[in-house]
Design a protein around this motif. Sequence first.
Motif, PDB file in Angstrom:
ATOM      1  N   ALA A  62       0.791  -1.206   0.049  1.00 16.54           N
ATOM      2  CA  ALA A  62       0.097   0.003   0.025  1.00 16.54           C
ATOM      3  C   ALA A  62       0.983   1.035   0.191  1.00 16.54           C
ATOM      4  O   ALA A  62       0.462   2.212  -0.722  1.00 16.54           O
ATOM      5  CB  ALA A  62      -0.946   0.033   1.109  1.00 16.54           C
ATOM      6  N   GLU A  63       1.812   1.368   0.797  1.00 21.90           N
ATOM      7  CA  GLU A  63       2.751   2.541   0.830  1.00 21.90           C
ATOM      8  C   GLU A  63       3.492   2.773  -0.772  1.00 21.90           C
ATOM      9  O   GLU A  63       3.462   3.930  -1.091  1.00 21.90           O
ATOM     10  CB  GLU A  63       3.906   2.343   1.895  1.00 21.90           C
ATOM     11  N   GLY A  64       3.710   1.579  -1.331  1.00 19.00           N
ATOM     12  CA  GLY A  64       4.189   1.994  -2.432  1.00 19.00           C
ATOM     13  C   GLY A  64       3.349   2.484  -3.620  1.00 19.00           C
ATOM     14  O   GLY A  64       3.543   3.256  -4.295  1.00 19.00           O
ATOM     15  N   TRP A  65       2.106   1.746  -3.577  1.00 17.80           N
ATOM     16  CA  TRP A  65       1.123   1.987  -4.410  1.00 17.80           C
ATOM     17  C   TRP A  65       0.716   3.603  -4.123  1.00 17.80           C
ATOM     18  O   TRP A  65       0.442   4.462  -5.068  1.00 17.80           O
ATOM     19  CB  TRP A  65      -0.314   1.270  -4.165  1.00 17.80           C
ATOM     20  N   ALA A  66       0.449   3.931  -2.847  1.00 18.91           N
ATOM     21  CA  ALA A  66       0.220   5.375  -2.817  1.00 18.91           C
ATOM     22  C   ALA A  66       1.022   6.649  -2.968  1.00 18.91           C
ATOM     23  O   ALA A  66       0.829   7.623  -3.366  1.00 18.91           O
ATOM     24  CB  ALA A  66      -0.058   5.481  -1.192  1.00 18.91           C
ATOM     25  N   GLY A  67       2.596   6.006  -3.117  1.00 27.53           N
ATOM     26  CA  GLY A  67       3.292   6.899  -3.500  1.00 27.53           C
ATOM     27  C   GLY A  67       3.285   7.619  -4.898  1.00 27.53           C
ATOM     28  O   GLY A  67       3.612   8.474  -5.338  1.00 27.53           O
ATOM     29  N   VAL A  68       2.709   6.620  -5.803  1.00 28.02           N
ATOM     30  CA  VAL A  68       2.328   7.044  -7.070  1.00 28.02           C
ATOM     31  C   VAL A  68       0.726   7.416  -7.369  1.00 28.02           C
ATOM     32  O   VAL A  68       0.763   8.230  -8.087  1.00 28.02           O
ATOM     33  CB  VAL A  68       2.603   5.583  -7.886  1.00 28.02           C
ATOM     34  N   ARG A  69       0.162   6.809  -6.803  1.00 23.85           N
ATOM     35  CA  ARG A  69      -1.239   7.221  -6.844  1.00 23.85           C
ATOM     36  C   ARG A  69      -1.898   7.556  -5.579  1.00 23.85           C
ATOM     37  O   ARG A  69      -2.953   6.629  -5.046  1.00 23.85           O
ATOM     38  CB  ARG A  69      -2.209   6.047  -7.528  1.00 23.85           C
ATOM     39  N   PRO A  70      -1.676   8.665  -5.053  1.00 15.86           N
ATOM     40  CA  PRO A  70      -2.283   9.036  -3.566  1.00 15.86           C
ATOM     41  C   PRO A  70      -3.794   9.200  -3.490  1.00 15.86           C
ATOM     42  O   PRO A  70      -4.291   9.275  -2.540  1.00 15.86           O
ATOM     43  CB  PRO A  70      -1.389  10.347  -3.288  1.00 15.86           C
ATOM     44  N   GLY A  71      -4.548   9.308  -4.598  1.00 17.78           N
ATOM     45  CA  GLY A  71      -5.657   9.729  -4.728  1.00 17.78           C
ATOM     46  C   GLY A  71      -6.767   8.260  -4.620  1.00 17.78           C
ATOM     47  O   GLY A  71      -7.884   8.399  -4.366  1.00 17.78           O
ATOM     48  N   LYS A 108       4.668   0.021  -5.868  1.00 18.52           N
ATOM     49  CA  LYS A 108       4.944   1.421  -6.742  1.00 18.52           C
ATOM     50  C   LYS A 108       4.877   0.548  -8.278  1.00 18.52           C
ATOM     51  O   LYS A 108       4.277   1.290  -9.251  1.00 18.52           O
ATOM     52  CB  LYS A 108       6.450   1.808  -6.507  1.00 18.52           C
ATOM     53  N   CYS A 109       5.421  -0.502  -8.516  1.00 20.35           N
ATOM     54  CA  CYS A 109       5.428  -0.854  -9.930  1.00 20.35           C
ATOM     55  C   CYS A 109       4.156  -1.276 -10.350  1.00 20.35           C
ATOM     56  O   CYS A 109       3.618  -0.987 -11.557  1.00 20.35           O
ATOM     57  CB  CYS A 109       6.361  -2.272 -10.100  1.00 20.35           C
ATOM     58  N   ALA A 110       3.341  -1.945  -9.329  1.00 17.37           N
ATOM     59  CA  ALA A 110       1.857  -2.108  -9.825  1.00 17.37           C
ATOM     60  C   ALA A 110       1.060  -0.784  -9.884  1.00 17.37           C
ATOM     61  O   ALA A 110       0.355  -1.099 -10.932  1.00 17.37           O
ATOM     62  CB  ALA A 110       1.422  -3.010  -8.406  1.00 17.37           C
ATOM     63  N   ALA A 111       1.245   0.033  -9.467  1.00 10.60           N
ATOM     64  CA  ALA A 111       0.447   1.479  -9.493  1.00 10.60           C
ATOM     65  C   ALA A 111       0.859   1.899 -10.870  1.00 10.60           C
ATOM     66  O   ALA A 111       0.032   2.612 -11.651  1.00 10.60           O
ATOM     67  CB  ALA A 111       0.815   2.368  -8.168  1.00 10.60           C
TER      68      ALA A 111
END
Length: 374
Positions: A27-36, A355-358
Amino acid sequence: MSPLRVLIAPDSFKGTLTAHEAAAAIAEGWAGVRPGDQLELVPLADGGEGTLDAIEAATPGAVRGSRDGVTGPDGRTRHGEWLKLPGGVAVVELAQIAGLPFMSELAPLSATTRGVGEIIKAAVEDGAREVWLALGGSASTDGGLGALRALGAVALDSAGNEVSEGGAGLKEIASLDFAGLLPIPGGITLLSDVTAPLTGPTGAAAVFGPQKGATPRQVDELDQALQSFARLAGHSPDTPGAGAAGGAGYGFMAAYGAGMDSGADRIAELVQLNQRIRTANIVITGEGSFDDQSRTGKLVGNVLQRAADAGVQSAVIAGRVAADAGTWALGLDELAGDPRKAMNEPAHWAAAAGKCAAESLGAGMAQPPLRPLT
């Protein structure tokens, strides 16, 4: 960009991250790319490590019970816990008491499940009327006899002495008596997604023994010991799931008439997983190693199938990806460029994978970039 609803529902990454830690890192990695985006974290388990945590998080009113001085798999005493659910149900997680990480050194012939029986006894004495026993992650191949002896079973050798602990003791048994077992009014339900029989080439010793340190010769010895145990216990060794947790599934089937239920399905029902999936745009699941077994009853395959049935995009983030996931998949070892590096910093690389997934799924890419991230 339009916000997405992302359900992050992994199993534990055995030996490195709990399911909760893995979900948080992704979740941390994803939110870094797509915080919304709206991220929902639902750590899962299938009867192995993390089962108590997953059920506790999903069950209002659940509380922990505990007992010190419980026999660990190598005989050293340790702290043990169980989960008390409303309605008199106790959930006992074998991995939390007799799991492989609690061995000072591997001992495939002598490791025991005795502590599991001690915790079940403590739970019943505390008022539990029914027990859910989560099987998985066992250090032992003793057919569950250690646990059953702690609950009142008697196993004697030809001289009338108690047999040794562990799988090696099974071949010493001359007489086996379940008459003195502690009564459990509501019975025992086994939670596992292992379908292996007790004995033979796909049984407890052959499939799981090497993971517990058994040499080929010891695998044969343990398999013969389990065959001997089955002849005395009387239950069919071919019952699916009998080989779970070093044959503990078989022991509780034979002694208590325990039934087997899918751990992944039971926990999915408790956390209302189908409903959560239907409201998501993307479902991310994962585990330590995604391999050929992952789609045959294990938790990650279960989640992927539920997502497919709901028509929801899925993805796998795992310590390593060793089989075709049939969907977007990425291994931490691949990202790190070195499996040891990935295992030394699992949370960092799980975040990198998030992050890659996002970047990939958010943009509609079919495959992740195959490059190390720093």
